[in-house]
Design an enzyme around this catalytic site. Structure first.
Site, PDB file in Angstrom:
ATOM      1  N   GLY A   1       0.766  -1.242   0.000  1.00  0.00           N
ATOM      2  CA  GLY A   1       0.000   0.000   0.000  1.00  0.00           C
ATOM      3  C   GLY A   1       0.791   1.283   0.000  1.00  0.00           C
TER       4      GLY A   1
ATOM      5  N   GLU B   1       4.278  -6.144   1.817  1.00  0.00           N
ATOM      6  CA  GLU B   1       3.980  -6.655   0.471  1.00  0.00           C
ATOM      7  C   GLU B   1       3.752  -5.536  -0.540  1.00  0.00           C
ATOM      8  OE1 GLU B   1       0.370  -8.627   1.406  1.00  0.00           O
ATOM      9  OE2 GLU B   1       1.345 -10.456   2.028  1.00  0.00           O
TER      10      GLU B   1
ATOM     11  N   ARG C   1       2.801  -1.667  -6.061  1.00  0.00           N
ATOM     12  CA  ARG C   1       2.819  -0.419  -6.825  1.00  0.00           C
ATOM     13  C   ARG C   1       4.124   0.359  -6.639  1.00  0.00           C
ATOM     14  NH1 ARG C   1      -2.079   2.289  -7.671  1.00  0.00           N
ATOM     15  NH2 ARG C   1      -2.906   1.156  -5.880  1.00  0.00           N
TER      16      ARG C   1
ATOM     17  N   ARG D   1      -7.428   2.159 -15.445  1.00  0.00           N
ATOM     18  CA  ARG D   1      -7.432   2.806 -14.128  1.00  0.00           C
ATOM     19  C   ARG D   1      -8.111   4.176 -14.125  1.00  0.00           C
ATOM     20  NH1 ARG D   1      -3.672   4.168 -11.517  1.00  0.00           N
ATOM     21  NH2 ARG D   1      -4.380   3.489  -9.474  1.00  0.00           N
TER      22      ARG D   1
ATOM     23  N   CYS E   1     -14.957   1.641 -27.901  1.00  0.00           N
ATOM     24  CA  CYS E   1     -16.282   2.145 -28.204  1.00  0.00           C
ATOM     25  C   CYS E   1     -17.020   2.465 -26.911  1.00  0.00           C
ATOM     26  CB  CYS E   1     -17.041   1.072 -28.961  1.00  0.00           C
ATOM     27  SG  CYS E   1     -17.478   1.634 -30.572  1.00  0.00           S
TER      28      CYS E   1
ATOM     29  N   TYR F   1      -0.612  -2.295 -12.108  1.00  0.00           N
ATOM     30  CA  TYR F   1      -2.052  -2.469 -12.327  1.00  0.00           C
ATOM     31  C   TYR F   1      -2.520  -1.968 -13.698  1.00  0.00           C
ATOM     32  CZ  TYR F   1      -1.731  -3.305  -7.335  1.00  0.00           C
ATOM     33  OH  TYR F   1      -1.366  -3.789  -6.111  1.00  0.00           O
TER      34      TYR F   1
HETATM   35  N1  LLP Z   1      -1.072  -7.199  -0.325  1.00  0.00           N
HETATM   36  C1  LLP Z   1      -2.398  -7.349  -0.419  1.00  0.00           C
HETATM   37  C2  LLP Z   1      -3.069  -8.348   0.422  1.00  0.00           C
HETATM   38  C3  LLP Z   1      -3.130  -6.580  -1.325  1.00  0.00           C
HETATM   39  O1  LLP Z   1      -4.432  -6.750  -1.420  1.00  0.00           O
HETATM   40  C4  LLP Z   1      -2.447  -5.638  -2.145  1.00  0.00           C
HETATM   41  C5  LLP Z   1      -3.180  -4.857  -3.135  1.00  0.00           C
HETATM   42  C6  LLP Z   1      -1.060  -5.528  -2.014  1.00  0.00           C
HETATM   43  C7  LLP Z   1      -0.407  -6.308  -1.083  1.00  0.00           C
HETATM   44  C8  LLP Z   1      -0.249  -4.579  -2.851  1.00  0.00           C
HETATM   45  O2  LLP Z   1      -0.622  -3.254  -2.697  1.00  0.00           O
HETATM   46  P1  LLP Z   1       0.247  -2.062  -3.354  1.00  0.00           P
HETATM   47  O3  LLP Z   1       1.570  -2.001  -2.641  1.00  0.00           O
HETATM   48  O4  LLP Z   1       0.418  -2.381  -4.783  1.00  0.00           O
HETATM   49  O5  LLP Z   1      -0.589  -0.852  -3.130  1.00  0.00           O
HETATM   50  N2  LLP Z   1      -6.117  -2.184  -8.870  1.00  0.00           N
HETATM   51  C9  LLP Z   1      -5.904  -1.113  -7.909  1.00  0.00           C
HETATM   52  C10 LLP Z   1      -5.085  -1.557  -6.735  1.00  0.00           C
HETATM   53  C11 LLP Z   1      -5.665  -2.730  -6.000  1.00  0.00           C
HETATM   54  C12 LLP Z   1      -4.786  -3.162  -4.872  1.00  0.00           C
HETATM   55  C13 LLP Z   1      -5.233  -4.473  -4.360  1.00  0.00           C
HETATM   56  N3  LLP Z   1      -4.403  -5.002  -3.347  1.00  0.00           N
HETATM   57  C14 LLP Z   1      -5.232   0.051  -8.627  1.00  0.00           C
HETATM   58  O6  LLP Z   1      -5.026  -0.033  -9.835  1.00  0.00           O
HETATM   59  O7  LLP Z   1      -4.947   1.054  -8.027  1.00  0.00           O
END
Ligand code: LLP
Length: 448
Positions: A248, A290, A293, A330, A361, A390
């Site tokens: 996150g 984890e 992004r 997105r 479209c 993503y």
């Molecule tokens: N761990 C878990 C359990 C998660 O659900 C997620 C993301 C991450 C790690 C990684 O999060 P990050 O570091 O990438 O923020 N499709 C959306 C983002 C969905 C995130 C879902 N879970 C977007 O394009 O912004």
């Protein structure tokens, strides 16, 4: 324009990434094209690993594959010494195909199938992150039949919901994920897992959101989770040794975004963990995070060819490109914002405000609302930044557009890591039933 990472402008006025002229990349590989800057992926992975190691020697950074996963990406993750978070049989299969060490794989998912659970157990994944009571049962059953013992983390919903700029702590939790902390479900799950001979309960997991711009929500989550670990010790007599705080960490999509430096997340988490452990008298657990992004997002740039430009005087100018919501949903889904530059005019001052539309479209198929570009013309190459996370992973074949290719650039070399889909690929899974091809039907055959 922010020229971060290895982006530069060369003597022809073209944007270069990883020592490669993006205009030449577009010529060679076609557009739309995802360009991944290897140095940036590695830099981010290292920054995270080193800052967590500095503050918490027994920590692990696990790359969230959902943000971008291909077999080449698995290789980089492996080489950088990170773990890998997978959320489906498909992501697990990708990791195994790439030869990624299964013991460094964390298998997530709120509705794992029996097949996925068995695949994970047979492969020998490091941890299964169990989400719910049904999965606990399915996992026990599968472990029993495969004569193995599964190492598990339990996913807990701690009641902290973090968004980009704020977070809320509620007693009441509305989430499809995990065992709820506030209503006793989490403790019941710990008791069940700890008592199951087929399982080895290693610790807990939580994830509070994505694109979070403050460090405090992570500190709060750490305190809440360690408080719960204290409760587990009191109530169930079990000391848990691992705590995974999810992903996150926020990134800069546009100049207004101001996420903290990556090392600040580590510092805040370490402090909260240490203090909370002192208060509860628990040993400091191994901490995992984890991020997805924050590793791949800034490393990706998408190249498009500009096509039609529709000017509505006094209203807006639409500039259409040869991709859109198929390769980047997105903007349509989340109202995401991006910055862009005309790659073959990167040395010119932006002077024209346009909105970048895709070719699907659908009116909602927009990539950027209002961006200032330098003299954009049909045939020019548009580079949209920060599309590494993503985008490909959420890409679709809407309107039967083939998904783009991806190249990995580094020190002047560009290597294909994803082939562009062909029209043939698009129909390769189609089947035409015999009765639509003029073959005789069953009824007709019966009469004969
Ligand atoms: N761990 C878990 C359990 C998660 O659900 C997620 C993301 C991450 C790690 C990684 O999060 P990050 O570091 O990438 O923020 N499709 C959306 C983002 C969905 C995130 C879902 N879970 C977007 O394009 O912004």
């Amino acid at each position: 324009m922010v020229l971060d990472g290895t982006k530069t402008i060369n003597s022809e006025g073209h944007l270069e990434i990883g020592g490669c002229d993006t205009v030449k990349l577009a010529e060679q590989f076609g557009t739309p094209l995802y360009v991944f800057d290897e140095a940036v992926i590695r830099r981010n992975a290292r920054a995270l690993r080193e800052s967590f190691a500095a503050h918490l020697p027994r920590s692990e950074v696990i790359y969230a594959g959902k943000s971008f996963l291909t077999t080449a990406m698995c290789k980089i993750v492996e080489q950088e010494g990170l773990g890998l978070d997978v959320v489906s049989g498909g992501e697990l299969y990708t990791a195994l195909k790439a030869g990624f060490p299964p013991e460094r794989v964390y298998f997530h998912g709120n509705n794992k199938s029996e097949d996925e659970i068995r695949l994970a157990l047979k492969a020998g994944v490091g941890r299964l992150v169990v989400d719910n009571f049904l999965e606990l049962e399915m996992l026990r059953e599968a472990a029993r039949s495969l004569k193995t013992r599964a190492r598990v983390l339990l996913r807990i919903t701690p009641g902290i919901e973090a968004h980009t700029h704020d977070y809320v702590r509620t007693g009441q939790i509305d989430s499809k994920f995990g065992f709820t902390l506030s209503n006793g479900q989490a403790l019941a799950a710990v008791r069940q897992a700890a008592a199951a001979p087929e399982l080895h309960l290693m610790g807990l997991h939580c994830h509070i959101g994505s694109q979070i711009f403050e460090v405090e929500p992570f500190a709060v989550a750490a305190r809440v989770m360690i408080g719960f670990m204290g409760e587990v010790k009191e109530e169930a007599g079990k000391i848990l040794r691992e705590l995974d705080l999810g992903g996150g960490f926020g990134i800069t999509y546009t100049h207004g975004d101001r996420p903290p430096e990556l090392s600040r997340y580590a510092a805040a988490i370490a402090r909260a963990v240490t203090e909370a452990c002192q208060e509860t008298g628990l040993p400091v657990p191994k901490i995992m995070v984890e991020p997805g992004r924050s590793i791949t997002g800034p490393a990706g740039t998408t190249l498009y060819t500009i096509g039609s430009i529709k000017e509505i005087p006094g209203v807006r100018t639409y500039l259409a490109v040869d991709g859109g919501m198929g390769d980047n949903p997105r903007t349509a889904l989340y109202g995401a914002k991006y910055e862009a530059v005309v790659a073959n005019k990167a040395d010119l001052e932006p002077d024209r405000v346009v909105s970048v539309a895709g070719k699907c479209c659908e009116s909602g198929d927009m990539l950027i609302w209002d961006v200032c570009l330098a003299d954009p013309r049909p045939g020019d190459i548009l580079a949209v930044f920060c599309t590494g996370a993503y985008n490909y992973s959420m890409a679709s074949n809407y309107n039967r557009l083939p998904r783009p290719a991806a190249v990995l650039v580094n020190e002047g070399e560009a290597d294909l890591i994803l082939e562009r889909e062909s029209y043939e690929d698009l129909v390769s899974h189609d089947r035409i039933p015999g009765r639509l091809q003029g073959e005789e039907s069953k009824a007709e055959r019966a009469v004969l």
